[in-house]
Design a protein around this motif. Sequence first.
Motif, short mmCIF file in Angstrom:
data_model
loop_
_atom_site.label_atom_id
_atom_site.label_comp_id
_atom_site.label_asym_id
_atom_site.label_seq_id
_atom_site.Cartn_x
_atom_site.Cartn_y
_atom_site.Cartn_z
N PHE A 1 0.85 -1.18 0.00
CA PHE A 1 0.00 0.00 0.00
C PHE A 1 0.89 1.24 0.00
CE2 PHE A 1 0.58 -1.03 4.50
CZ PHE A 1 0.89 0.19 5.07
N SER A 2 0.30 2.40 -0.06
CA SER A 2 1.01 3.67 -0.09
C SER A 2 1.73 3.85 -1.42
CB SER A 2 1.94 3.80 1.12
OG SER A 2 2.39 5.14 1.27
N LYS A 3 2.82 4.60 -1.45
CA LYS A 3 3.52 4.89 -2.71
C LYS A 3 3.97 3.62 -3.42
CE LYS A 3 5.57 9.11 -0.72
NZ LYS A 3 6.85 9.67 -0.23
N PHE A 4 3.81 3.58 -4.71
CA PHE A 4 4.23 2.45 -5.56
C PHE A 4 3.56 1.13 -5.17
CE2 PHE A 4 7.87 5.43 -5.42
CZ PHE A 4 7.88 5.81 -6.75
N GLN A 5 2.31 1.21 -4.73
CA GLN A 5 1.59 0.01 -4.32
C GLN A 5 1.61 -1.04 -5.43
OE1 GLN A 5 -2.41 0.73 -3.06
NE2 GLN A 5 -2.95 -1.42 -2.91
N GLY A 6 2.07 -2.24 -5.09
CA GLY A 6 2.08 -3.36 -6.02
C GLY A 6 3.15 -3.31 -7.09
N LYS A 7 4.02 -2.30 -7.05
CA LYS A 7 5.09 -2.18 -8.04
C LYS A 7 6.44 -2.52 -7.39
CE LYS A 7 2.70 1.44 -10.65
NZ LYS A 7 2.78 2.84 -11.17
N THR A 8 7.32 -3.10 -8.15
CA THR A 8 8.65 -3.39 -7.66
C THR A 8 9.53 -2.16 -7.83
OG1 THR A 8 8.47 -5.74 -8.18
CG2 THR A 8 10.69 -4.85 -7.89
N VAL A 9 10.14 -1.74 -6.74
CA VAL A 9 11.00 -0.55 -6.76
C VAL A 9 12.39 -0.91 -6.27
CG1 VAL A 9 9.01 0.95 -6.36
CG2 VAL A 9 10.37 0.18 -4.42
N GLY A 10 13.35 -0.09 -6.62
CA GLY A 10 14.72 -0.26 -6.16
C GLY A 10 15.08 0.80 -5.15
N GLY A 11 16.05 0.50 -4.30
CA GLY A 11 16.45 1.49 -3.30
C GLY A 11 17.48 0.94 -2.35
N VAL A 12 17.32 1.29 -1.09
CA VAL A 12 18.28 0.86 -0.07
C VAL A 12 17.56 0.34 1.16
CG1 VAL A 12 20.03 2.53 -0.82
CG2 VAL A 12 18.44 3.16 1.02
#
Length: 416
Positions: free
Chosen positions: A323-334
């Motif tokens: 939920f919240s930002k980028f719900q259900g999407k794969t994201v990259g980060g740290v």
Amino acid sequence: MSLSRRSLLAAGGALGAVTAAAPTASAAGRPPGPGRVRTGFERLAADGYALLAGERVGIVTNPTGITPDARHVVDEMHGDERVDLTAVFGPEHGFRGTAQAGGSEGRYDDPATGLPVYDTYLKSGQQLADVFTASGVDTVVFDIQDVGARFYTYIWTLYDCMVAAALAGKRFVVLDRPNPVTGRAALGPVLDRAFATFVGREPIAQAHGMTVAELALLFNGEFLATPVALETVRMTGWRRTEFFDATGLPWVPPSPNMPTADTALVYAGTCLFEGTNLSEGRGTTRPFELLGAEGIDRRWAEAANALGLPGVRFREAYFAPTFSKFQGKTVGGVQLHVDDRASFDPVRTGIGLLVTARSSWSGFAWRADNWIDKLTGSTRVRTLIDAGAGVDEVVGAWETDLAAFRAVRRGYLLYR
């Protein structure tokens, strides 16, 4: 009860020594083990609620208001004839903690006790004073676990309730609990009153390094136009250098996205990502420890590690928020990995991550409403980072204000 007896309990003096010397398995829960902290509620209950004798009592609390054996203080007080508990007041997320960020549970009768539960969220001033008046209480008690960051709203619920209690002519009692990330130092920028909101009413540091009782004394002494009739019940056994896991107390998530004390450790810095277009990890099992967005790759972790920030390492991470930002999407980060809590500075780390996110990812942007200014307490952090400032320059910009706050703060500290 005499005023002198109340003062001893509030100050943690001789009365505290007597109650600590002979603990019993009473309404305060099991006897404390060696080295365990005794909360303000435990000391209040061990004294038979004498501080509240003869008064109708309302309590501002949430799921963190518990005894050492994890019973809720409302259930304990409701079942004890020595105290007349007549109302409960719920903050953001609600008394039973069912609401997400920016929500509350509204007005209802608690099924477990039958007590009326009033909603304080987004109420202040005369509106909140009217709630206290309508409840019929004589004394308002506050017992909520804080996490040590200026923008965590429970301390402003405390502030608003103190203001409202003064307007309504009610006495106010604060039951102290540990600052889970220690009370060693105040860190970060100090709020400019021009940016006052519910995530920062008054000019205190971003990581204040105080307990709720200390903050209540500070609020009353420095900020309230009409001071409230305030009493505090101190803890025993807590030292300013202790993290939460040294207290011997059970951890209850103070809000849905504060699942562990590890979350609290980083929150004062990484919550700044609420003010950006990156995910702050909401919708994952490690909120505020995972940060990211679509299009970010390993270069951010590499840039963050190159800063050599003390006590922390950064791992390249990929996640899909539910939920919240980028719900259900794969994201990259740290993902943050704190390996030395004693040297870790959450605010400096948060600034370092903002600086490197902006420089290593072309998609970086602030939220359109400049929420970052509300979180940091001025435009200074945003404008410096936009101008290409490094970590040292950004951190150095608030040192004069921070030194002034530290000097004021020193006069309200209750523990060594």
